[in-house]
Enzyme design. Structure first.
Site: not given
Length: 350
Positions: A142, A167
């Site tokens: 990501s 995350y």
């Protein structure tokens, strides 16, 4: 090829599975169908690929009614025993791991979900790649891994040691775990740092979905950092084309890699990290204006400060992907938004 794709009830995974099947690959789809967001949308994505509707469980392999080479099983990556049985169902050559607990803000309040899925689950995927002699592991990272890094555009040659959400930390961990397995077991692995993917069948917790829904319902939209944000929005078809390019070109060791001046995006092992984004950041308020233009409606804006775990801007340096694989996204933001809104209106009958 025979490919395991995890997260096939998800946004990117469902698009990827269909594209692979349409070109003739054999696909095993795996997804836990968790309740992080509306499961009906996940079932609908599966139905698009011909998986017969069954809203209780898919605890055994189910064959698509549309694609004879597509089998699906409902399974959490943390379930090591049944994951191993699924991998043993055929002689797979490639794994594309897109399954993960997504969402930056959700990780603030539900950290355990990220440790279980993104760390333990990914560890199990790596073990299956080792045990079943997988020839190439492609996995989702990501843009959030760049964290406090403010040097634009974000380059894979720079370090990503300061994540600002759990995350992001789990995605960075995945990259490090993959390198260890590439080094120890010679497993070619390629990590893809996705930059704000959007398009039809997108997640309900993402900006385009939230904004479109609220504007149509006459409700205000939350605009963080008072609108002073930029995102490198990347259309789903461009993302899928990039993933397939990577799948078809397994990573090899970088013969010029220097351990005294180590490039974090490559290695003496068969390991590579790519940014995959549009490389054309858009101002958030311009993004909202494009949605308004398509809908023919004005948004009511609720201007708010920056959210914890968020960053003000993203911008992908995709030069490695362009040079190595001759790949560059091409969908303009207004075209992508138009396609999403058309899908949204049709799917939700508005």
């Amino acid at each position: 090829m025979k490919i395991v794709v995890t997260g096939t009830a998800g946004f990117i995974g469902s698009h990827l599975a269909r594209k692979l099947l349409e070109r003739g690959d054999t696909v095993l789809g795996i997804d836990s169908i968790n309740t992080y967001y509306d499961v009906d949308l996940k079932y609908s994505r599966l139905k698009e690929a011909g998986i017969p509707e069954n809203k209780t469980t898919y605890d055994r392999l189910v064959t698509s009614e549309k694609y004879s080479k597509y089998n699906f099983i409902q399974l959490a990556l943390e379930d090591q025993h049944n994951l191993h049985k699924a991998f043993e169902s055929d002689e797979f050559t490639v794994v594309c791991n897109l399954a993960a607990q997504a969402g930056v803000r959700y990780s603030i309040t539900n950290p355990g979900a990220y440790i279980n899925s993104n760390i333990t689950g990914f560890g199990n995927i790596l073990e299956e790649c080792r045990n079943t002699k997988i020839k190439h592991l492609v996995y989702a990272s990501s843009s959030s891994v760049y964290g406090l890094n403010s040097t634009m555009p974000f380059s894979t040659s720079r370090t990503t040691d300061h994540p600002v959400s759990l995350y992001a930390a789990t995605k960075k961990s995945n990259e490090l775990m993959a390198h260890a397995y590439s080094h120890l077991y010679n497993i070619p692995s390629t990590g893809l740092r996705f930059f704000t993917v959007y398009g039809p069948w997108g997640r309900p917790d993402m900006a385009l979905f939230l904004f479109t829904k609220a504007i149509l319902e006459g409700k205000p939209i939350d605009v963080y950092n008072n609108g002073n944000m930029q995102r490198d929005f990347t259309y789903i078809d461009d993302i899928v084309d990039g993933i397939i390019k990577v799948i078809d070109n397994p990573t090899t060791p970088d013969t010029s890699w220097n351990s005294y001046y180590p490039d974090p995006a490559s290695s003496s092992a068969p390991y590579k990290i790519y940014n995959i984004g549009n490389s054309a950041p858009v101002q958030l308020l311009d993004f909202i204006a494009a949605i308004e233009n398509k809908l023919g409606m004005k948004a009511k804006k609720n201007m708010l400060p920056m959210q914890p775990g968020d960053v003000a801007a993203t911008w992908a340096d995709t030069s490695d992907l362009e040079y190595n694989l001759n790949y560059k996204p091409s969908t303009p933001i207004d075209v992508g938004i138009d396609k999403f809104v058309d899908w949204y209106k049709e799917y939700y009958k508005v």
